[in-house]
Design a protein around this motif. Sequence first.
Motif, PDB file in Angstrom:
ATOM      1  N   UNK A   1     -30.014  16.305  76.783  1.00 17.51           N
ATOM      2  CA  UNK A   1     -29.968  16.526  75.346  1.00 17.51           C
ATOM      3  C   UNK A   1     -29.194  15.397  74.655  1.00 17.51           C
ATOM      4  N   UNK A   2     -29.743  14.987  73.510  1.00 17.99           N
ATOM      5  CA  UNK A   2     -29.114  13.926  72.735  1.00 17.99           C
ATOM      6  C   UNK A   2     -28.830  14.473  71.340  1.00 17.99           C
ATOM      7  N   UNK A   3     -27.583  14.355  70.898  1.00 21.54           N
ATOM      8  CA  UNK A   3     -27.251  14.883  69.584  1.00 21.54           C
ATOM      9  C   UNK A   3     -26.431  13.872  68.787  1.00 21.54           C
ATOM     10  N   UNK A   4     -26.906  13.556  67.575  1.00 24.84           N
ATOM     11  CA  UNK A   4     -26.165  12.706  66.653  1.00 24.84           C
ATOM     12  C   UNK A   4     -25.619  13.593  65.546  1.00 24.84           C
ATOM     13  N   UNK A   5     -24.321  13.463  65.290  1.00 24.22           N
ATOM     14  CA  UNK A   5     -23.696  14.254  64.244  1.00 24.22           C
ATOM     15  C   UNK A   5     -23.006  13.295  63.261  1.00 24.22           C
ATOM     16  N   UNK A   6     -23.634  13.093  62.116  1.00 22.30           N
ATOM     17  CA  UNK A   6     -23.072  12.235  61.050  1.00 22.30           C
ATOM     18  C   UNK A   6     -22.662  10.859  61.580  1.00 22.30           C
ATOM     19  N   UNK A   7     -23.599  10.231  62.302  1.00 21.38           N
ATOM     20  CA  UNK A   7     -23.264   8.973  62.974  1.00 21.38           C
ATOM     21  C   UNK A   7     -23.495   7.755  62.067  1.00 21.38           C
ATOM     22  N   UNK A   8     -22.474   6.938  61.986  1.00 17.57           N
ATOM     23  CA  UNK A   8     -22.561   5.659  61.276  1.00 17.57           C
ATOM     24  C   UNK A   8     -22.176   4.546  62.234  1.00 17.57           C
ATOM     25  N   UNK A   9     -22.955   3.478  62.214  1.00 14.56           N
ATOM     26  CA  UNK A   9     -22.602   2.293  62.995  1.00 14.56           C
ATOM     27  C   UNK A   9     -22.517   1.094  62.083  1.00 14.56           C
ATOM     28  N   UNK A  10     -21.339   0.520  62.026  1.00 17.96           N
ATOM     29  CA  UNK A  10     -21.117  -0.686  61.225  1.00 17.96           C
ATOM     30  C   UNK A  10     -20.733  -1.819  62.169  1.00 17.96           C
ATOM     31  N   UNK A  11     -21.535  -2.869  62.192  1.00 20.36           N
ATOM     32  CA  UNK A  11     -21.164  -4.027  63.010  1.00 20.36           C
ATOM     33  C   UNK A  11     -20.111  -4.821  62.262  1.00 20.36           C
ATOM     34  N   UNK A  12     -19.195  -5.449  62.979  1.00 16.44           N
ATOM     35  CA  UNK A  12     -18.160  -6.237  62.308  1.00 16.44           C
ATOM     36  C   UNK A  12     -18.771  -7.226  61.320  1.00 16.44           C
ATOM     37  N   UNK A  13     -18.265  -7.209  60.116  1.00 14.69           N
ATOM     38  CA  UNK A  13     -18.719  -8.146  59.089  1.00 14.69           C
ATOM     39  C   UNK A  13     -20.165  -7.967  58.675  1.00 14.69           C
ATOM     40  N   UNK A  15     -23.475  -4.973  57.345  1.00 18.59           N
ATOM     41  CA  UNK A  15     -23.784  -3.715  56.678  1.00 18.59           C
ATOM     42  C   UNK A  15     -23.873  -2.587  57.720  1.00 18.59           C
ATOM     43  N   UNK A  16     -24.005  -1.334  57.246  1.00 22.95           N
ATOM     44  CA  UNK A  16     -24.163  -0.223  58.173  1.00 22.95           C
ATOM     45  C   UNK A  16     -25.579  -0.231  58.755  1.00 22.95           C
ATOM     46  N   UNK A  17     -25.660  -0.396  60.057  1.00 23.79           N
ATOM     47  CA  UNK A  17     -26.963  -0.429  60.727  1.00 23.79           C
ATOM     48  C   UNK A  17     -27.527   0.979  60.866  1.00 23.79           C
ATOM     49  N   UNK A  18     -26.617   1.974  60.993  1.00 21.57           N
ATOM     50  CA  UNK A  18     -26.979   3.396  61.026  1.00 21.57           C
ATOM     51  C   UNK A  18     -26.063   4.102  60.035  1.00 21.57           C
ATOM     52  N   UNK A  19     -26.656   4.929  59.152  1.00 24.38           N
ATOM     53  CA  UNK A  19     -25.874   5.510  58.048  1.00 24.38           C
ATOM     54  C   UNK A  19     -25.849   7.030  58.104  1.00 24.38           C
ATOM     55  N   UNK A  20     -24.816   7.606  58.679  1.00 24.68           N
ATOM     56  CA  UNK A  20     -24.610   9.056  58.637  1.00 24.68           C
ATOM     57  C   UNK A  20     -25.767   9.887  59.173  1.00 24.68           C
ATOM     58  N   UNK A  21     -26.339   9.486  60.276  1.00 24.90           N
ATOM     59  CA  UNK A  21     -27.509  10.189  60.829  1.00 24.90           C
ATOM     60  C   UNK A  21     -27.125  11.407  61.661  1.00 24.90           C
ATOM     61  N   UNK A  22     -27.835  12.521  61.425  1.00 28.11           N
ATOM     62  CA  UNK A  22     -27.698  13.722  62.260  1.00 28.11           C
ATOM     63  C   UNK A  22     -29.088  14.135  62.730  1.00 28.11           C
ATOM     64  N   UNK A  23     -29.244  14.307  64.015  1.00 20.82           N
ATOM     65  CA  UNK A  23     -30.502  14.810  64.575  1.00 20.82           C
ATOM     66  C   UNK A  23     -30.271  15.176  66.034  1.00 20.82           C
ATOM     67  N   UNK A  24     -31.281  15.809  66.605  1.00 26.28           N
ATOM     68  CA  UNK A  24     -31.159  16.219  68.003  1.00 26.28           C
ATOM     69  C   UNK A  24     -32.469  15.941  68.731  1.00 26.28           C
ATOM     70  N   UNK A  25     -32.377  15.511  69.959  1.00 28.50           N
ATOM     71  CA  UNK A  25     -33.556  15.357  70.808  1.00 28.50           C
ATOM     72  C   UNK A  25     -33.337  16.263  72.010  1.00 28.50           C
TER      73      UNK A  25
END
Length: 217
Positions: A1-13, A15-25
């Motif tokens: 099971x894969x679960x994202x809960x309000x996930x944000x990924x910001x690379x140094x310097x 923009x946000x590559x992933x913005x607050x994503x929630x979902x489940x596989x």
Amino acid sequence: MIKFDQVTKRYPGSIDAIKGLSFQIDRGEMVFLAGHSGAGKSTLLKLISGIERATMGNVVVNGQNLSKLRASQLPYVRQHIGVVFQDHKILYDRSVFDNVMLPLDIIGFDRRESTRRVHAALDKVGLLGKEKTNPIRLSGGEQQRLCIARAVVHRPSILLADEPSANLDRAYALDIMELFKSFHQVGATVVISAHDETLMADYGRRIIRLAHGAFAA
Ligand code: ADP
Ligand code: ADP
């Protein structure tokens, strides 16, 4: 099971590559990840495999919260994941056999069982008989199959593929998709990204669409 809960990924310097994503596989599901180049597909897959860490939020894989895991614990999570990388990561200074053996060497399998498994994986992808070949001599489609053999040789419960059909013509791409379907049919959770949705349409699976790091309409 894969679960994202309000996930944000910001690379140094960056923009946000992933913005607050929630979902489940769910366990055993086969899903596609669609979106234009730069939409965040690779980043999302890297968050699942622990190659990248979330800046905010929780990523839970097989019951483990990767956001809270110590770096030293990550290899144990990775043993249950197989990745087909976009840039292949084939080692051209060793044979087809040794490329597929690599994940088993890292885990520390015994040599006999490893050899059996490498043969089984190469058989599965139709490369049996090319064990001693240098990967440079393989066609593009064969190199992609090599990557798939290497990704499944340790029988991962989760198989991730980053644009596996890019640069392949349609017939080859469909072959590759069928291969992923066969792993899904034996129980693996499969996540496949592509910017070309036409290949996905035939499979009737869930499609997670991304645009600029968020769900696309
Ligand atoms: P996709 O796989 O859909 O093409 P990516 O996840 O590769 O999308 O990229 C999403 C966004 O994050 C893009 O804007 C990209 O430029 C940026 N990005 C990706 N990797 C890095 C990195 N290592 N450092 C900085 N920015 C990155
Ligand atoms: P083995 O006896 O080595 O498991 P199989 O013939 O059962 O070989 O499977 C062929 C290939 O498919 C092997 O590389 C194996 O790792 C892979 N495979 C089998 N089952 C799964 C699974 N549930 N998830 C991912 N890969 C699998």
